[in-house]
Write an enzyme that holds these catalytic residues in place. Structure first.
Site, PDB file in Angstrom:
ATOM      1  CG  HIS A 296     -28.444 -30.240  -8.481  1.00 36.49           C
ATOM      2  ND1 HIS A 296     -29.473 -31.152  -8.465  1.00 36.49           N
ATOM      3  CD2 HIS A 296     -28.764 -29.302  -7.550  1.00 36.49           C
ATOM      4  CE1 HIS A 296     -30.380 -30.774  -7.581  1.00 36.49           C
ATOM      5  NE2 HIS A 296     -29.967 -29.659  -6.998  1.00 36.49           N
TER       6      HIS A 296
ATOM      7  CG  HIS B  23     -27.070 -25.821  -4.971  1.00 37.88           C
ATOM      8  ND1 HIS B  23     -28.156 -25.111  -5.419  1.00 37.88           N
ATOM      9  CD2 HIS B  23     -27.542 -27.057  -4.671  1.00 37.88           C
ATOM     10  CE1 HIS B  23     -29.241 -25.878  -5.381  1.00 37.88           C
ATOM     11  NE2 HIS B  23     -28.895 -27.069  -4.928  1.00 37.88           N
TER      12      HIS B  23
HETATM   13  P1  5GP Z   1     -32.248 -28.714  -5.168  1.00 39.14           P
HETATM   14  O1  5GP Z   1     -33.409 -28.196  -4.417  1.00 39.14           O
HETATM   15  O2  5GP Z   1     -32.710 -29.967  -5.892  1.00 39.14           O
HETATM   16  O3  5GP Z   1     -30.992 -28.905  -4.404  1.00 39.14           O
HETATM   17  O4  5GP Z   1     -31.886 -27.618  -6.241  1.00 39.14           O
HETATM   18  C1  5GP Z   1     -32.565 -27.448  -7.430  1.00 39.14           C
HETATM   19  C2  5GP Z   1     -32.200 -26.080  -7.923  1.00 39.14           C
HETATM   20  O5  5GP Z   1     -32.634 -25.986  -9.250  1.00 39.14           O
HETATM   21  C3  5GP Z   1     -32.883 -24.951  -7.149  1.00 39.14           C
HETATM   22  O6  5GP Z   1     -31.897 -24.080  -6.618  1.00 39.14           O
HETATM   23  C4  5GP Z   1     -33.759 -24.271  -8.177  1.00 39.14           C
HETATM   24  O7  5GP Z   1     -33.772 -22.871  -8.029  1.00 39.14           O
HETATM   25  C5  5GP Z   1     -33.128 -24.696  -9.484  1.00 39.14           C
HETATM   26  N1  5GP Z   1     -34.051 -24.824 -10.592  1.00 39.14           N
HETATM   27  C6  5GP Z   1     -35.311 -25.315 -10.563  1.00 39.14           C
HETATM   28  N2  5GP Z   1     -35.849 -25.314 -11.803  1.00 39.14           N
HETATM   29  C7  5GP Z   1     -34.901 -24.805 -12.628  1.00 39.14           C
HETATM   30  C8  5GP Z   1     -34.867 -24.548 -14.036  1.00 39.14           C
HETATM   31  O8  5GP Z   1     -35.810 -24.774 -14.785  1.00 39.14           O
HETATM   32  N3  5GP Z   1     -33.714 -24.038 -14.529  1.00 39.14           N
HETATM   33  C9  5GP Z   1     -32.634 -23.760 -13.736  1.00 39.14           C
HETATM   34  N4  5GP Z   1     -31.565 -23.250 -14.326  1.00 39.14           N
HETATM   35  N5  5GP Z   1     -32.646 -23.974 -12.400  1.00 39.14           N
HETATM   36  C10 5GP Z   1     -33.753 -24.500 -11.855  1.00 39.14           C
END
Ligand code: 5GP
Length: 154
Positions: free
Chosen positions: A102, A104
């Site tokens: 993903h 951001h």
């Molecule tokens: P990462 O840490 O993998 O780069 O980002 C994962 C993102 O997913 C985090 O910013 C977190 O806040 C978001 N996130 C985690 N669980 C959920 C969820 O159930 N729904 C949504 N919309 N975002 C989520």
């Protein structure tokens, strides 16, 4: 480690978990981050299963990058942000917590710090309102074409 079909983004893609969607097409989905680091924090994901940047074909990723650019412009407009930060975390050591690739999208303002990563769940009504603002800017940018709003969830 192989792709986990039960990661939360896979569930959102299958409609098994709710999300405040701002854009959806055949290849990609964009939705509000549940624990935003700044107001307007949006995520863009491809629909195919891939854990991180090193688990995708770079040419295929073009569709996702195009949506990052389009949704990024709408987020910028919706939040009147002078700058947009794009972040992509690959690997737990980099801070990745959801193992479906993903991007951001974070509106940034000079001198304004962002909150810690994935810590505080935002109120549903705030996320719904932010998603609506972004969808409205996307719709304006599409010269009359209706934006695919998806179904906002709780
Ligand atoms: P990462 O840490 O993998 O780069 O980002 C994962 C993102 O997913 C985090 O910013 C977190 O806040 C978001 N996130 C985690 N669980 C959920 C969820 O159930 N729904 C949504 N919309 N975002 C989520």
């Amino acid at each position: 480690m192989s792709y986990d079909n039960d990661n939360i983004f896979a569930k959102i893609l299958r409609g098994e978990a709710p999300a405040f969607k701002v854009h959806e097409d055949a290849q990609t989905l964009a939705f509000m981050d549940l624990m935003p680091q700044v107001p307007g924090h949006t995520l863009v994901i491809p629909k195919y299963p891939a854990q991180d940047l090193f688990d995708v074909d770079a040419a295929t990723l073009g569709d996702t990058i195009q949506v990052v650019q389009t949704v990024g412009a709408a987020v910028k407009q919706a939040f009147q942000a002078p700058g947009i930060m794009i972040a992509q975390l690959s690997g737990a050591a980099a801070g990745q917590t959801v193992f479906h690739i993903h991007f951001h999208i974070l509106p940034r303002f000079e001198g304004l710090e962002f909150k810690l990563h994935a810590r505080q769940v935002e109120a549903a009504e705030v996320l719904a309102a932010h998603a609506e603002r972004i969808r409205s800017c996307l719709a304006q940018g599409q010269a009359g074409k209706p934006a695919d709003s998806g179904t906002p969830g709780p």
